[in-house]
Design a protein around this motif. Sequence first.
Motif, PDB file in Angstrom:
ATOM      1  N   LYS A  76      34.846   6.518  14.825  1.00 21.84           N
ATOM      2  CA  LYS A  76      34.028   7.646  15.299  1.00 21.84           C
ATOM      3  C   LYS A  76      34.245   7.937  16.775  1.00 21.84           C
ATOM      4  O   LYS A  76      34.288   9.087  17.174  1.00 21.84           O
ATOM      5  N   GLU A 133      34.803  13.472   3.294  1.00 22.98           N
ATOM      6  CA  GLU A 133      33.530  13.527   4.021  1.00 22.98           C
ATOM      7  C   GLU A 133      33.350  14.916   4.610  1.00 22.98           C
ATOM      8  O   GLU A 133      34.101  15.337   5.487  1.00 22.98           O
ATOM      9  N   ALA A 173      25.669   1.737  -3.563  1.00 23.27           N
ATOM     10  CA  ALA A 173      26.887   1.719  -4.359  1.00 23.27           C
ATOM     11  C   ALA A 173      27.924   2.559  -3.638  1.00 23.27           C
ATOM     12  O   ALA A 173      27.584   3.571  -3.008  1.00 23.27           O
ATOM     13  N   MET A 174      29.186   2.146  -3.705  1.00 24.97           N
ATOM     14  CA  MET A 174      30.216   2.982  -3.125  1.00 24.97           C
ATOM     15  C   MET A 174      30.543   4.115  -4.095  1.00 24.97           C
ATOM     16  O   MET A 174      30.378   3.958  -5.312  1.00 24.97           O
ATOM     17  N   THR A 175      30.964   5.236  -3.557  1.00 29.43           N
ATOM     18  CA  THR A 175      31.403   6.337  -4.415  1.00 29.43           C
ATOM     19  C   THR A 175      32.580   5.836  -5.282  1.00 29.43           C
ATOM     20  O   THR A 175      33.289   4.906  -4.895  1.00 29.43           O
ATOM     21  N   ASN A 199      25.008  12.239   1.532  1.00 28.46           N
ATOM     22  CA  ASN A 199      24.981  10.928   2.188  1.00 28.46           C
ATOM     23  C   ASN A 199      23.765  10.805   3.096  1.00 28.46           C
ATOM     24  O   ASN A 199      22.953   9.919   2.925  1.00 28.46           O
ATOM     25  N   GLU A 200      23.615  11.706   4.046  1.00 25.65           N
ATOM     26  CA  GLU A 200      22.498  11.558   4.985  1.00 25.65           C
ATOM     27  C   GLU A 200      22.251  12.847   5.749  1.00 25.65           C
ATOM     28  O   GLU A 200      23.071  13.774   5.745  1.00 25.65           O
ATOM     29  N   LYS A 241      17.057   5.748   5.936  1.00 23.24           N
ATOM     30  CA  LYS A 241      17.952   6.101   4.830  1.00 23.24           C
ATOM     31  C   LYS A 241      17.292   5.903   3.461  1.00 23.24           C
ATOM     32  O   LYS A 241      17.598   6.633   2.520  1.00 23.24           O
ATOM     33  N   PHE A 264      40.192  10.787   8.701  1.00 19.01           N
ATOM     34  CA  PHE A 264      40.493   9.649   9.570  1.00 19.01           C
ATOM     35  C   PHE A 264      41.292   8.651   8.762  1.00 19.01           C
ATOM     36  O   PHE A 264      41.282   8.684   7.522  1.00 19.01           O
ATOM     37  N   ARG A 320      22.334  18.091  10.829  1.00 20.80           N
ATOM     38  CA  ARG A 320      23.677  18.049  10.247  1.00 20.80           C
ATOM     39  C   ARG A 320      23.563  17.249   8.962  1.00 20.80           C
ATOM     40  O   ARG A 320      23.113  16.096   8.981  1.00 20.80           O
ATOM     41  N   PHE A 338      29.398  13.343   0.556  1.00 20.85           N
ATOM     42  CA  PHE A 338      30.634  12.766   0.028  1.00 20.85           C
ATOM     43  C   PHE A 338      31.092  13.689  -1.099  1.00 20.85           C
ATOM     44  O   PHE A 338      30.308  14.010  -1.987  1.00 20.85           O
ATOM     45  N   GLY A 344      22.328   4.650  13.384  1.00 24.58           N
ATOM     46  CA  GLY A 344      23.320   5.711  13.303  1.00 24.58           C
ATOM     47  C   GLY A 344      24.615   5.230  13.908  1.00 24.58           C
ATOM     48  O   GLY A 344      24.729   4.051  14.297  1.00 24.58           O
ATOM     49  N   SER A 345      25.617   6.109  13.996  1.00 21.72           N
ATOM     50  CA  SER A 345      26.926   5.779  14.562  1.00 21.72           C
ATOM     51  C   SER A 345      27.603   4.614  13.845  1.00 21.72           C
ATOM     52  O   SER A 345      28.443   3.940  14.428  1.00 21.72           O
ATOM     53  N   SER A 346      27.223   4.359  12.617  1.00 21.61           N
ATOM     54  CA  SER A 346      27.781   3.269  11.792  1.00 21.61           C
ATOM     55  C   SER A 346      27.477   1.874  12.337  1.00 21.61           C
ATOM     56  O   SER A 346      28.072   0.898  11.887  1.00 21.61           O
ATOM     57  N   VAL A 347      26.564   1.756  13.286  1.00 26.55           N
ATOM     58  CA  VAL A 347      26.222   0.458  13.860  1.00 26.55           C
ATOM     59  C   VAL A 347      25.596  -0.430  12.771  1.00 26.55           C
ATOM     60  O   VAL A 347      24.677  -0.010  12.071  1.00 26.55           O
TER      61      VAL A 347
END
Length: 339
Positions: free
Chosen positions: A244, A213, A205-207, A299-300, A122, A234, A284, A288, A173-176
């Motif tokens: 997810k 998304e 930093a958060m948006t 984002n990624e 990232k 979600f 993919r 944001f 990945g997968s928010s792990v």
Amino acid sequence: MKKRILLLAGGQSGEHEVSLMSARSVLSALPRDQFDVTPVVISKQGRWLPPTETQRALESGEAPTGGDLVLHRAASAEGYDAVFPLLHGPMGEDGTVQGLLTLAGIPFVGSGVLGSAVSMDKVMTKQVLASAGIPQVAWALAVRREWQTQPDTVRERAAALGYPLFVKPANLGSSVGISKVARPEDLDGALTLAFSLDRRVILEAMTAHKPREVEVGILGNDAPIASPVGELRFDADFYDYETKYTEGRASMHIPAPLSAEVAEQIRTLALRAFRALDCAGLARVDFFYVEETGELLLNEVNTMPGFTTTSMYPKLFEAAGLNYSALVTRLVELALEDR
Ligand code: ATP
Ligand code: MG
Ligand code: MG
Ligand code: MG
């Protein structure tokens, strides 16, 4: 002549099970009159399983131990026309398997060593995309050794970004291992978790507001095309692992309800990112969209996105008129194309 395809699935990362689900879908979709497909499941220990154990793992959704070392089995990948490395995360999506296949001289689906490695990390992704002028959140890198020896410098970097902020292992990945940190008191725990999974950690930093998304699929090598834009909705603070992968927690909206201008901007930025990162085959690209401010932030980039028949990437191309089976066939063609 039928093309012989080796389909690699499973793998050593936390996304092993997700990969097995994707592989089952691809296996049943590759047209049998054109392709002779051999699946090989890679165990969590990194060993390539023989046919009966592979079959069992595909059916049960988990891999037993046993099997051969990667390097030993790579030689037997000779004789295949192409490999589909349907692996997510480290040791699969990060250029390692791609390096092995490059050395073995076997064409494969997706990005090569460079595009895979840069897109998996990232921080490296952010650096490359910043130089390509693509808008992103503010961020900072921390490495494990700094956290162990000079934790205050890492805490200062976090403070400079402001709260809430996100702490993420750089290569996963997968928010792990990802935490949303609301207050400075919670920073140390988030860093300890992220550093238990990776040597490199990104602070983001958060948006400005909770973002929408939106995601877009890219297909092609050096003349790539972009799919329509999709949106994920979600009911959770952020898109974490549970949200997810728990049935019914998130919904997909294709096309995303966006103005034509914003959708076109997303597609253009995604194509620019794909080129800047030297991706190939598929990706993919996730954004944001901060509706309150009109900001669009990349984002990624996922070079081997989730690939079940109900995953976002295949659904995006289905909306573009390419069904699942035509899509996987196209990906194999792209793998075999001279670049
Ligand atoms: P994937 O499974 O798509 O590979 P990942 O593990 O690489 O995901 P990210 O996409 O970086 O993780 O982050 C997971 C989620 O956390 C995002 O989908 C979003 O909900 C939230 N998130 C991450 N970073 C930010 C940020 N800077 N601002 C706001 N929300 C964020
Ligand atoms: Mg990711
Ligand atoms: Mg991913
Ligand atoms: Mg993501």
